[in-house]
Enzyme design. Sequence first.
Site, short mmCIF file in Angstrom:
data_model
loop_
_atom_site.label_atom_id
_atom_site.label_comp_id
_atom_site.label_asym_id
_atom_site.label_seq_id
_atom_site.Cartn_x
_atom_site.Cartn_y
_atom_site.Cartn_z
N ASP A 1 0.83 -1.20 0.00
CA ASP A 1 0.00 0.00 0.00
C ASP A 1 0.87 1.26 0.00
O ASP A 1 1.96 1.28 0.59
CB ASP A 1 -0.90 -0.02 1.23
CG ASP A 1 -2.04 0.97 1.15
OD1 ASP A 1 -2.71 1.00 0.12
OD2 ASP A 1 -2.26 1.69 2.14
N GLU B 1 0.99 -0.38 -5.14
CA GLU B 1 -0.19 0.52 -5.11
C GLU B 1 0.34 1.93 -5.40
O GLU B 1 0.80 2.63 -4.51
CB GLU B 1 -0.89 0.43 -3.76
CG GLU B 1 -2.23 1.16 -3.70
CD GLU B 1 -2.09 2.63 -3.35
OE1 GLU B 1 -2.20 3.47 -4.28
OE2 GLU B 1 -1.86 2.95 -2.18
N ASP C 1 -11.16 1.02 -0.63
CA ASP C 1 -11.31 2.42 -0.23
C ASP C 1 -12.29 3.18 -1.11
O ASP C 1 -12.58 4.36 -0.84
CB ASP C 1 -9.96 3.13 -0.28
CG ASP C 1 -9.10 2.86 0.95
OD1 ASP C 1 -9.67 2.53 2.00
OD2 ASP C 1 -7.87 2.97 0.84
#
Length: 501
Positions: free
Chosen positions: A294, A341, A397
């Site tokens: 991430d 990401e 998200d």
Amino acid sequence: MRASGILLPVSSLPGPYGIGGFSRTARAFVDWLAAAGQSFWQILPLGPTGYGDSPYQSFSTFAGNPYFIDPDTLAAEGLLTDEECRAAAAGNAPDAVDYGRLYRERESLLRSAFARWQAAGGSSSGTYRAFVDRSASWLEDYALFTAIKSAQGGAPWDLWPDDLRLRQPEAVAQAREQLAGVLDFQRFVQYQFDRQWHSLKAYANARGIRIIGDIPIYVAFDSADTWASPELFQLDGDRHPTGVAGVPPDGFSATGQLWGNPLYDWPIHKADGYRWWIARMAASFARYDVVRIDHFRGFDEYFCVPAGAPDARDGVWRPGPGKDLFDALRAALGERPVIAEDLGYLTDGVRQLVTDCGFPGMKVLEFAFDSRDSSGAANYLPHNYTADCVVYTGTHDNETVTGWYQNILPEEQQAVRRYLHRAPDAVEPLYWDFACMAMASVARWCIIPLQDWLGLDNRARINHPSTLGGNWRWRVTADVLTSRLAARIRTVTETYGRCPD
């Protein structure tokens, strides 16, 4: 090789115990994925969650979440009774996680299992001893952290008495002695998590399903990682953060996002040969087949917000470790599959880092029609992709595709219909076409959140960033995972050359 998969957190699986887990319904979901022609199951971080219930704010980057341990498996091993399982299952909503009830009741259930396991001599088993030995580098600190935290009424470690907060050797040794029984319980819990998870992963792998795991770039301040290794983070002499993580203001937030995680002291990591990061990634690859990292841009430059700032507006960019970190990881661990990401505002430096590392980046279709960022949005339109990427309709998200389409501007809806060759006045659901658009793209891998195959609206959204309450709760019910839906998804998967067989 072209392939596809489905994104579904473990917590969102069906089951009677108030949260998804490593259960027979998890195996049924794996079977359903295989029937649907999928190659991947992408999940969210598996660490123990704290305040806010976010898997991205865990008490440990190495430990597992006790809530995922399956009571039925413990019962089959004689560690729980049928009556105890029925009581744990009674009254749970099938479509939402009740973290409050789990917090109040799950530890007591696991303590009952621990008492029986201990009485049966479980702590002398070879498999248990092997687990404790190979996990000692993180397990002992985590067990002690958790035991002290419980003894301190759940207070974060920076509010503990100074001798414990600062890990003075005499105080730490005394705590280990006084809390020895609690440490044994925590070792047992992590052993059961490890056994059950690897059993489920082996089941998935045997059916051709690989697991894509997810790790946050940062750790939580209130974590065993920060407490046990303060030298690795930007803390002052009294072990308070000097700067914290976030992202700057943008079109989505006028004040930016203030995450509050402690920032790494990268020169210290470099001087130590990135030992902690090597251990972290080694543990991740032992747990998953592919690792998504991430906020990858933070390795090129990270955003530092002064500690105590009310929001992220006063933050500054600072250089991260860059390719040096990944060279060290590659030298220690070899070539491993990673997804970077790389969403959000990207600089040339970030793009070059992703290219130099050879990792596929991410494309999110919902971003392709954002009229506020027309130049950046073009990067997410499928006709602009190269094969070396992973495409998503949305992530944990984002809004679901159905919820997103309901909420975007009329001109953005028109752009979606035009791109899909739909009539200007089309009103029928577009979610299936959206998923097919991702599947048809040249992206090597395609990952679709389960909600987007089901056409669910934002009541099924997993997380709304920068908010507390109501997140991480959605669960799917078993009745919607039909053979008809699996067959329909398989047809799409075969049509676009992503089916493994």
